[in-house]
Enzyme design. Structure first.
Site, mmCIF file in Angstrom:
data_model
loop_
_atom_site.group_PDB
_atom_site.id
_atom_site.type_symbol
_atom_site.label_atom_id
_atom_site.label_comp_id
_atom_site.label_asym_id
_atom_site.label_seq_id
_atom_site.Cartn_x
_atom_site.Cartn_y
_atom_site.Cartn_z
ATOM 1 N N PRO A 2 -49.762 -7.787 6.306
ATOM 2 C CA PRO A 2 -50.274 -8.745 7.268
ATOM 3 C C PRO A 2 -51.575 -8.290 7.885
ATOM 4 O O PRO A 2 -51.830 -7.095 8.034
ATOM 5 C CB PRO A 2 -49.187 -8.789 8.326
ATOM 6 N N GLU A 3 -52.396 -9.254 8.240
ATOM 7 C CA GLU A 3 -53.630 -8.988 8.964
ATOM 8 C C GLU A 3 -53.470 -9.528 10.381
ATOM 9 O O GLU A 3 -52.388 -9.958 10.754
ATOM 10 C CB GLU A 3 -54.802 -9.634 8.214
ATOM 11 N N LYS A 58 -54.208 -4.680 14.050
ATOM 12 C CA LYS A 58 -52.980 -4.956 13.298
ATOM 13 C C LYS A 58 -51.801 -4.157 13.829
ATOM 14 O O LYS A 58 -50.756 -4.058 13.175
ATOM 15 C CB LYS A 58 -53.195 -4.619 11.812
ATOM 16 N N ARG A 261 -61.441 -3.005 -3.485
ATOM 17 C CA ARG A 261 -60.543 -4.126 -3.194
ATOM 18 C C ARG A 261 -60.937 -5.348 -4.004
ATOM 19 O O ARG A 261 -62.121 -5.646 -4.174
ATOM 20 C CB ARG A 261 -60.607 -4.504 -1.704
#
Length: 285
Positions: A2-3, A58, A261
């Site tokens: 999750p961000e 986060k 990424r």
DNA sequence: TCTAACCTGATC
DNA sequence: GATCAGGTTAGA
């Protein structure tokens, strides 16, 4: 996993079911996942009451009575939930706290990257992760964003993923923000034009806001605490859409690798006007 | 500033 | 069997 938007939603959904409850017992915990500070032991949490729950970047921060603080970072696959005690436990459940209303707070994490930490309140201000954390996107105005970007040598994408520049963005939202702002991920972070920095700042906060309003992005693991999927993945313009048509121009969404990424973009809408990164590494000024 | 490493599971 | 995954960080 999750961000910022997903973590924010976890905090909002968890508050009503944990605040003002006490922890009766630690029923289960893995010591490589649940860490303690120099002056805390795991069992210190027993008998404490959940006073507040907030989010920073986060990171989830539970403030407990007795000057204790429980921090939780979900990393890639971590999940928190409150359940009835007889509810079947998810695989890879690493922590179970028994609460005073009979329910349980559980932490599960397939890949075991996630971390929970029990600290004294005083030690929280020395936590290296929190110390390095940049401002929240909602608090980052153009001035301050510009100051932070200006000295950077590397790619724009790399800069935005750096939690010390701005807190809470991750791979999905950086790709989405850059597409909306029409900026190529490989642009040199320090060389944006003023109007591009302004656009970036406003796009950043609106994408994050919209994602929260839509319940976050569910790609595989993330669920809202109540188990339902988010809806923001339906709004994704580039992330996970390689090979599909760009909504803006009918061009094709491409995928490349930036700072290790997977990176999604539309080459038409996000032109790379300033040549290769290698040519941009020259010192500024 | 970038890469590899930390883990497990899904997909190719 | 190899590759990839929403994050972070030690080490180069």
């Amino acid at each position: 996993m999750p961000e910022l938007p997903e973590v924010e939603l976890v905090a909002r959904e968890l508050r009503p079911s944990v605040l003002r409850r006490h922890v009766l017992r630690v029923l289960e915990s893995r010591e490589d996942v649940f860490l303690t500070g120099a002056s805390t032991r795991l069992n210190d949490v027993e008998g404490c009451r959940f006073e507040s729950l907030r989010r920073r970047g986060k990171l989830l921060i539970f403030e407990l009575s007795d000057d204790l603080v429980l921090t939780v970072h979900l990393r890639m696959t971590g999940r928190l939930e409150t359940t009835e005690p007889d509810h079947p436990r998810q695989p890879h459940t690493h922590l179970i706290l028994e609460l005073s209303d009979g329910r349980q707070l559980r932490f599960a994490d397939t890949r075991r990257f996630g971390r929970m930490q029990l600290l004294r309140r005083d030690d929280l201000s020395n936590d290296p992760f929190l110390l390095r954390l940049g401002p929240e996107p909602s608090e980052l105005d153009v001035e301050s964003l510009s100051q932070r970007l200006r000295p950077r040598i590397g790619s724009l994408k790399g800069a935005l993923l750096d939690q010390s520049l701005v807190a809470g963005l991750g791979n999905i939202y950086v790709d989405e923000i850059l597409h909306r702002a029409g900026l190529h991920p490989l642009l040199s972070a320090g060389r944006l034009r003023p109007h591009e920095r302004a656009l970036l700042a406003s796009t950043m906060s609106s994408v994050i806001e919209e994602a929260i309003a839509a319940g976050g992005s569910t790609i595989s693991d993330y669920r809202q605490v109540n188990g339902s999927a988010g809806r923001y993945q339906l709004e994704h313009r580039v992330f996970g859409r390689e090979g599909k048509k760009c909504h803006g121009c009918e061009g094709e969404i491409r995928k490349l690798v930036v700072t290790g990424r997977g990176t999604h973009l539309c080459p038409n809408c996000q032109p790379r006007r300033r040549g290769r990164m290698s040519g941009e590494r020259r010192r500024q000024r």
